[in-house]
Design a protein around this motif. Structure first.
Motif, PDB file in Angstrom:
ATOM      1  N   LEU A  35     -33.921  22.320 -28.460  1.00  0.00           N
ATOM      2  CA  LEU A  35     -33.292  21.021 -28.245  1.00  0.00           C
ATOM      3  C   LEU A  35     -32.860  20.934 -26.784  1.00  0.00           C
ATOM      4  CD1 LEU A  35     -30.987  20.902 -31.404  1.00  0.00           C
ATOM      5  CD2 LEU A  35     -33.236  19.856 -31.149  1.00  0.00           C
ATOM      6  N   ARG A  36     -33.151  19.813 -26.146  1.00  0.00           N
ATOM      7  CA  ARG A  36     -32.731  19.618 -24.757  1.00  0.00           C
ATOM      8  C   ARG A  36     -32.265  18.184 -24.566  1.00  0.00           C
ATOM      9  NH1 ARG A  36     -37.371  22.819 -23.161  1.00  0.00           N
ATOM     10  NH2 ARG A  36     -38.547  20.908 -22.725  1.00  0.00           N
ATOM     11  N   PHE A  37     -31.188  18.054 -23.800  1.00  0.00           N
ATOM     12  CA  PHE A  37     -30.701  16.723 -23.452  1.00  0.00           C
ATOM     13  C   PHE A  37     -30.104  16.805 -22.053  1.00  0.00           C
ATOM     14  CE2 PHE A  37     -27.387  13.477 -23.128  1.00  0.00           C
ATOM     15  CZ  PHE A  37     -28.136  12.339 -23.416  1.00  0.00           C
ATOM     16  N   GLY A  38     -30.446  15.828 -21.207  1.00  0.00           N
ATOM     17  CA  GLY A  38     -29.915  15.832 -19.854  1.00  0.00           C
ATOM     18  C   GLY A  38     -29.782  14.437 -19.296  1.00  0.00           C
ATOM     19  N   GLN A  39     -28.913  14.316 -18.291  1.00  0.00           N
ATOM     20  CA  GLN A  39     -28.699  13.021 -17.639  1.00  0.00           C
ATOM     21  C   GLN A  39     -28.489  13.231 -16.144  1.00  0.00           C
ATOM     22  OE1 GLN A  39     -25.377  11.431 -20.150  1.00  0.00           O
ATOM     23  NE2 GLN A  39     -26.748   9.668 -20.397  1.00  0.00           N
ATOM     24  N   GLU A  40     -28.980  12.246 -15.359  1.00  0.00           N
ATOM     25  CA  GLU A  40     -28.712  12.175 -13.929  1.00  0.00           C
ATOM     26  C   GLU A  40     -27.961  10.883 -13.656  1.00  0.00           C
ATOM     27  OE1 GLU A  40     -31.739  12.743 -10.999  1.00  0.00           O
ATOM     28  OE2 GLU A  40     -32.874  14.111 -12.296  1.00  0.00           O
ATOM     29  N   PHE A  41     -26.924  10.963 -12.840  1.00  0.00           N
ATOM     30  CA  PHE A  41     -26.143   9.793 -12.495  1.00  0.00           C
ATOM     31  C   PHE A  41     -26.306   9.531 -10.999  1.00  0.00           C
ATOM     32  CE2 PHE A  41     -24.203  11.848 -16.121  1.00  0.00           C
ATOM     33  CZ  PHE A  41     -23.990  10.795 -17.009  1.00  0.00           C
ATOM     34  N   GLY A  42     -27.027   8.469 -10.666  1.00  0.00           N
ATOM     35  CA  GLY A  42     -27.222   8.118  -9.275  1.00  0.00           C
ATOM     36  C   GLY A  42     -25.957   7.570  -8.661  1.00  0.00           C
ATOM     37  N   VAL A  43     -25.636   8.021  -7.456  1.00  0.00           N
ATOM     38  CA  VAL A  43     -24.432   7.566  -6.767  1.00  0.00           C
ATOM     39  C   VAL A  43     -24.830   7.081  -5.383  1.00  0.00           C
ATOM     40  CG1 VAL A  43     -22.894   9.124  -8.031  1.00  0.00           C
ATOM     41  CG2 VAL A  43     -23.977   9.916  -5.936  1.00  0.00           C
ATOM     42  N   GLY A  44     -23.958   6.319  -4.771  1.00  0.00           N
ATOM     43  CA  GLY A  44     -24.236   5.812  -3.433  1.00  0.00           C
ATOM     44  C   GLY A  44     -24.971   4.493  -3.482  1.00  0.00           C
ATOM     45  N   ASP A  45     -26.015   4.341  -2.608  1.00  0.00           N
ATOM     46  CA  ASP A  45     -26.734   3.083  -2.507  1.00  0.00           C
ATOM     47  C   ASP A  45     -27.429   2.718  -3.806  1.00  0.00           C
ATOM     48  OD1 ASP A  45     -25.893   2.951   0.077  1.00  0.00           O
ATOM     49  OD2 ASP A  45     -27.732   3.805   0.912  1.00  0.00           O
ATOM     50  N   ALA A  46     -28.000   3.699  -4.501  1.00  0.00           N
ATOM     51  CA  ALA A  46     -28.682   3.436  -5.763  1.00  0.00           C
ATOM     52  C   ALA A  46     -27.838   4.000  -6.896  1.00  0.00           C
ATOM     53  CB  ALA A  46     -30.070   4.079  -5.771  1.00  0.00           C
ATOM     54  N   GLU A  90     -27.552  -0.924 -10.235  1.00  0.00           N
ATOM     55  CA  GLU A  90     -27.727  -1.731  -9.027  1.00  0.00           C
ATOM     56  C   GLU A  90     -29.134  -1.516  -8.521  1.00  0.00           C
ATOM     57  OE1 GLU A  90     -24.887  -1.173  -5.975  1.00  0.00           O
ATOM     58  OE2 GLU A  90     -23.145  -1.576  -7.254  1.00  0.00           O
ATOM     59  N   GLY A  91     -29.834  -2.606  -8.159  1.00  0.00           N
ATOM     60  CA  GLY A  91     -31.210  -2.508  -7.729  1.00  0.00           C
ATOM     61  C   GLY A  91     -32.125  -2.359  -8.928  1.00  0.00           C
ATOM     62  N   GLY A 114     -38.830  -3.294 -15.590  1.00  0.00           N
ATOM     63  CA  GLY A 114     -37.656  -3.920 -14.975  1.00  0.00           C
ATOM     64  C   GLY A 114     -38.043  -5.230 -14.325  1.00  0.00           C
ATOM     65  N   ASP A 115     -37.615  -5.455 -13.087  1.00  0.00           N
ATOM     66  CA  ASP A 115     -37.907  -6.686 -12.355  1.00  0.00           C
ATOM     67  C   ASP A 115     -39.400  -6.709 -11.996  1.00  0.00           C
ATOM     68  OD1 ASP A 115     -37.987  -8.924 -10.817  1.00  0.00           O
ATOM     69  OD2 ASP A 115     -36.363  -8.316  -9.460  1.00  0.00           O
ATOM     70  N   THR A 116     -40.127  -7.727 -12.464  1.00  0.00           N
ATOM     71  CA  THR A 116     -41.575  -7.809 -12.219  1.00  0.00           C
ATOM     72  C   THR A 116     -41.896  -8.470 -10.887  1.00  0.00           C
ATOM     73  OG1 THR A 116     -41.762  -9.945 -13.329  1.00  0.00           O
ATOM     74  CG2 THR A 116     -42.003  -7.945 -14.689  1.00  0.00           C
ATOM     75  N   HIS A 117     -40.940  -9.069 -10.229  1.00  0.00           N
ATOM     76  CA  HIS A 117     -41.150  -9.745  -8.935  1.00  0.00           C
ATOM     77  C   HIS A 117     -42.311 -10.741  -9.005  1.00  0.00           C
ATOM     78  CE1 HIS A 117     -38.304  -7.201  -6.769  1.00  0.00           C
ATOM     79  NE2 HIS A 117     -38.827  -6.164  -7.424  1.00  0.00           N
ATOM     80  N   GLY A 118     -42.454 -11.383 -10.132  1.00  0.00           N
ATOM     81  CA  GLY A 118     -43.469 -12.411 -10.290  1.00  0.00           C
ATOM     82  C   GLY A 118     -44.843 -11.896 -10.647  1.00  0.00           C
ATOM     83  N   ALA A 119     -45.022 -10.612 -10.786  1.00  0.00           N
ATOM     84  CA  ALA A 119     -46.329 -10.069 -11.156  1.00  0.00           C
ATOM     85  C   ALA A 119     -46.592 -10.315 -12.631  1.00  0.00           C
ATOM     86  CB  ALA A 119     -46.386  -8.580 -10.852  1.00  0.00           C
ATOM     87  N   ASP A 120     -47.868 -10.486 -12.967  1.00  0.00           N
ATOM     88  CA  ASP A 120     -48.263 -10.680 -14.366  1.00  0.00           C
ATOM     89  C   ASP A 120     -48.444  -9.287 -14.986  1.00  0.00           C
ATOM     90  OD1 ASP A 120     -49.138 -11.507 -16.787  1.00  0.00           O
ATOM     91  OD2 ASP A 120     -51.064 -12.316 -16.089  1.00  0.00           O
TER      92      ASP A 120
END
Length: 772
Positions: A594-605, A640-641, A714-720
């Motif tokens: 069994l494995r479980f992990g998380q990363e928490f981005g900090v700063g600009d992202a 964010e982003g 996520g955000d498709t920026h108008g792409a199909d």
């Protein structure tokens, strides 16, 4: 008549008188003594006079008889330096006449190829500069033949010969006729009912001769290896509840041509026992059994295994230590219920001997520092002696992989209540430098150069780096680990990786750099917790075409939008928790990871990246068939982003078989670019089973079924974007597993069951890696 009788009487009297005279002469001769004023040694050239006189043991002026002179001659012969010896009295002078064996000028071997000269010199006693002795040469001949027999060449013959040189010297030559290799042609079993011959052969260290007999040395017969195999078989059966199992005998026979061994293990399995009642009592007033109840994990009804009992005992003794109760030992008292095939276990806390560890002596470590070996002990000088902990420490030292041999013994110290623990180790190489190739159907062929050292500078640290370059990517990785930071079971690791891809299979290039230091430590018997920091730099370059170009000449609009952000650096803190019980027991029937992990981005992202995996494996049908099941998933949530193609998940054949790299999941409807997804989930089940082929070929078969998907850019920026929602795919197939000396090969033949129109499927893939 009277005259005749007088003649007979006279004849008898004459005979008696002669016999008496002869006896008198003999007694007189044997009683004759000699005294010598001088000793003359003749015929010696290499051995000094004084040395020969010391062997004779006769002093000047000493009274000696003929028997003593004979003993002196025998003593000189026993030195082994002389072909002949005569001790002759000549008046007042004792003359010792000797003929010396020649001196060995050179020891050489002819005809040997499988064993080199240095290996053969190590087993003989004859040496250059020493006196030649025919008896020693004969013993050396037998030793060389035995060395060849141990390497599987029982038909090897050895003929010693001498070439005489001047100055009483000889060259000693051993002529070797190696003969053919006598491999183990067949290993069979008699008396086994619960497990097939194939399953039991998989347990043994000895192997049958197979397709790679030139590379695999375990198919040559070794008496020591057979003894080890007997113990391994016993442990295998005991761990599965067969407490009465015995190996009655092992029949080893040569084939008629004397070029192969036939090995038969005669075994008696007995009945399989399960655990009955489990109890806990104490014979120590201050040790309350209720305070120890939580340390007992043995379940009534489970199959008996000594490993489970050993684990319980270790937990109970550790609990006593935490409570400050020293010299507490656990006595597992087992009663049999033969009718119910049950073993009732009663753990009894009893007082142990009051013995302390005086010191730990370590010898044989020429490279590895003492502290690396000492770190495997939970006991230090002055602690109460725990024999179980000493045995476990010995196992941990062997498990390091730094030593060809490691023994740990305890002996009495300066007083009866003190012991000295002796650790004797034999170093072995721990580093490797390899050049090779990797191949898989996702990335093609990659050339690889790597260096690895598992015991860097003898400090127990690991250091590795590798460089690989392939058709579509280039990778560099660096890894360093200190397993005992600050002298504790705390592992410090530093991982760095740099990767670039080109647009051979995509309309853009990527560049990724990741550096991640971290710490990990045990959180339980089979669990581990890691915490880390990660710095990552990603960039998207070489985007094909322009936004206004036709769809078949440019990358996706989404890729253009993400590339315009330029290089992006992110910082993250994370953790990973794992549970793994596959290390327990001898080839355990059931394994869970069994494995479980998380990363928490900090700063600009700012993001949270979560991954999870659950995998189980079990053996059925006499343990000949292995079943595996795995569920794996991940989620990338940007606060964010938004994510980029360098961050999102892609499903290759490692996660979902039957598809090309990036062949499943969200893609641009116009350009067909694979875009990856912020979420993925996959379930895989498979079975591995024998195909009826000789197992020494290392080939087994399998079937598999995979079901899963990756979705949401996520955000498709108008792409199909198509397939942006959860759209599961299913694929089934057949596998061929082939274990070879150059690495495990796996051939997958896939058949899509539930796929989408624009998916890129693959009906065959192969994975191989090797080094040379």
């Amino acid at each position: 008549m009277m005259f005749s009788g007088s003649r007979v009487a006279a004849r008898k009297t004459f005979t008696t008188t002669c016999a008496a005279a002869l006896m008198l002469v003999a007694v007189t001769a044997s009683a004759q003594t000699y005294r010598f004023d001088s000793v003359s040694v003749q015929g010696n050239g290499l051995i000094e006079d004084a040395t020969i006189l010391s062997y004779a043991g006769i002093s000047r002026g000493e009274a000696v008889d003929a028997a003593r002179l004979n003993d002196a001659a025998q003593q000189i012969r026993a030195s082994g330096f002389f072909e002949s010896v005569e001790v002759v009295p000549q008046g007042s002078t004792l003359v010792i006449q000797v003929r010396e064996y020649p001196q060995v000028n050179l020891v050489s071997f002819e005809g040997n190829a499988r064993l080199n000269d240095e290996q053969l010199r190590a087993v003989i006693q004859s040496q250059q500069g020493r006196v030649y002795n025919p008896a020693t040469a004969e013993r050396d001949t037998a030793a060389i033949a035995e060395a060849y027999a141990r390497s599987g060449r029982v038909n090897a013959t050895v003929l010693p010969s001498i070439i005489r040189r001047d100055n009483n010297r000889v060259d000693l030559v051993f002529e070797v006729f190696e003969g053919g290799l006598s491999e183990i042609e067949r290993i069979s079993f008699v008396g086994n009912r619960s497990f097939s011959d194939r399953r039991l052969r998989g347990v043994l260290e000895s192997k049958q001769a197979g397709a790679f007999r030139v590379l695999i040395q375990r198919d040559t017969y070794s008496a020591e290896r057979i003894q080890f195999d007997k113990q391994v078989l016993t442990d295998f059966y005991n761990s599965r509840g067969y407490v009465d199992f015995v190996v009655n005998d092992v029949d080893v026979a040569l084939s008629r041509e004397r070029d192969a061994y036939l090995v038969t293990f005669n075994v008696q399995e007995g009945q399989q026992f399960r655990i009955g009642n489990v109890g806990l009592t104490s014979e120590i007033p201050e040790a309350d059994p209720a305070a120890f109840a939580g340390a007992v994990r043995l379940d009534p009804g489970s199959i008996y295994s000594p490993t489970d009992i050993e684990n319980d005992i270790a937990r109970l003794e550790a609990q006593a230590s935490r409570m400050g109760l020293n010299f507490v030992r656990v006595d597992p008292r087992i009663t049999r219920d033969d009718r119910g095939l049950l073993l009732n276990i009663e753990y009894v806390l009893v007082p142990g001997e009051r013995i302390f560890v005086e010191r730990i002596d370590i010898e044989g470590n020429t490279t590895t520092l003492d502290r690396v070996i000492r770190s495997q002990f939970r006991t230090v000088e002055g602690d109460p002696l725990n024999p179980r902990e000493v045995r476990e420490s010995a196992e941990r030292i062997r498990a390091l992989g730094y030593f060809a041999d490691a023994t740990v013994n305890a002996r009495e110290g300066s007083s009866p209540d003190q012991v000295v623990i002796d650790v004797d180790v034999e170093e072995q190489p721990t580093g490797s430098l390899s050049f090779g190739a990797n191949f898989n159907t996702d990335n093609g062929i990659s050339l690889v150069a790597s260096f690895a050292e598992r015991n860097f500078l003898g400090r127990g640290q690991s250091l590795a780096f590798s460089v690989s370059t392939g058709e579509t990517n280039r990778n560099f990785s660096f890894n360093f680990a200190e397993p005992n930071l600050l002298g504790r079971d705390l592992r410090f690791g530093l991982d760095a990786a740099y990767r670039t891809t080109d647009n051979a299979n995509a309309l853009y290039d990527t560049e990724t750099l990741r550096v991640s230091p971290g710490l990990s430590f045990p959180a339980g018997e089979q669990t581990r917790l890691s915490v880390f920091y990660a710095y990552e730099y990603t960039d998207i370059t070489g985007v094909a075409g322009t936004r206004d170009a036709p769809a078949d000449e440019r990358a996706s609009v989404l890729i253009f939008e993400e590339a315009e952000q330029g290089g992006v650096a992110t910082h993250a803190l994370g953790y990973s928790f794992s549970y793994d019980n596959r290390r327990s027991g001898l080839e355990p029937r059931v394994g869970v990871v069994l494995r479980f992990g998380q990363e928490f981005g900090v700063g600009d992202a700012q993001f949270i990246k979560s991954t999870a995996l659950a995998s189980a494996e079990t053996r059925v049908l006499g343990e000949d068939v292995t079943l595996r099941a795995t569920v794996e998933g991940g989620a990338l949530d940007y606060r964010e982003g938004s994510s980029r193609v360098t961050d999102r998940y892609f499903l290759g054949s490692r996660l979902l078989r039957g598809f090309e790299a990036g062949g499943v999941g969200p893609r641009d409807a116009d350009t067909d670019d694979a875009l990856g997804g912020n979420y993925f989930a996959v379930a895989r089940v498979e079975a591995e089973f024998p195909l009826g082929l000789p197992e020494e070929y290392g080939i087994t078969g399998g079937v598999f079924f995979d079901h899963g998907s990756v979705w949401d850019v996520g955000d498709t920026h108008g792409a199909d974007v198509i397939y942006n929602d959860f759209t599961p795919r299913s694929v089934a197939g057949l596998s061929i597993f082939w274990t070879t000396p150059i690495g495990p090969l796996r051939f997958n033949f896939s058949e899509p069951i539930d796929v989408q129109e624009r998916d890129k499927t693959r009906d065959f893939d192969l994975t191989i890696s090797t080094a040379f």
